[in-house]
Scaffold this motif. Sequence first.
Motif: not given
Length: 291
Positions: A255-259, A140-141, A130-136, A115-118
Motif C-alpha cells: 500500500x505504501x508504494x501505491x503501484x 519502469x519496465x 512494467x510498474x504502473x501507478x494509479x494514473x496508469x 530499487x528492490x522493485x526494479x
Amino acid sequence: MAASGVRDDNELGLFLRSRRESLSPAEVGLPSGPRRRTPGLRRAELAMLAGVSVEYLTRLEQGRDRHPSAAVLSALADVLRLAPRERVHLNRLVKAVTPGFTCRGSLEANRMVRPAVRAVLDQLEPAPAAVLNRLGEVLACTDGYRRLVGPTGQLDGGLPACFPRYLFTDPRARAAYPDWEHKADKAVAGLKQGPYRLDPEVAALVDELTVTAGAEFTRRLETVPGLPDANGTVRMAHPEAGPLRLTYERLELCADDDQHILIQLPADEATAAALDALHGRRPGALRAVSG
C-alpha cells in the motif's frame, strides 16, 4: 443525473447494478422465465434474496442512499456471488462517501520505483513487464516490455508514459489493440478505483481526457465500474511481430508504494514464437501459459 436514473458520481450504485445485471437467474437458483426485458437479475429478485425492500435497493442503485449497513452489504455480496476482491471494493465504495479520511497517504501519485522493485523487474526478463501507478503511468519496465509496446508508440515520450492518455488520444492505439473497446473499458476501470474524484491528479487526468477524448471516454465514466481485472487475455496487432495473444497478471505492490506490476506472457505457442523472434531469443525463452 445519467439517463439510467443512476447519479453520475454514484460508484456504489453503478457497481451494484453492473453486478446484478451480469448474474443470471439460474446462478442463484431462480427460473429464467420466458420474457425478461433486462439482463441478469431483476431488482425485485435481488432484493428478495438479500432480504431488503425493492424500494431500498432502488435508492442504493440510484445514489439516494449511500450508507448501507454492514449486514446489508454482506447480504448483497452473498447474493451477487462477489469474489473477495469485489467485496473489498464494495466496502471501499461505501467508505469513500464519508468525508475526512483517505487510505492514501499522499495526494500525489507515486512516481518513485524502489530499487528492490526494479530488481524484481530485472528478474522477469525477457517477459514484458512494467510498474504502473494509479494514473496508469508506466514508471519502469523490462526490455521485453519496450520491445513489445515501443513500436506501437506507447513510449514515444519516454517514462513515465501514461497509458490511458495514449489509448484514448493516439490513433495508433486502435490499430495496436483489435479489442480497443474492451481495452478502453479496463483503462477507465483502473482510473476509477477508489474515490477518484477526490484524488486531484486522477481528477485532472479525467478532466483532460473528457476534453481530448470526448464521448468515448465520458460514457465509460458513467457506465464502467471502477474495478480493473486482476488478470485476463488481450490481443495485439504488433507492427513487427504480427498478431499476438497475451495473458496478463496484475500484481499489487504494498500500500505504501501505491503501484502494481503488470506482467504479460504469451497465451499460445504462436505468440511465444513471435515474442522469441522479437526479443532475439532462442525458441522457448518465453513459454505459452495456455493453449
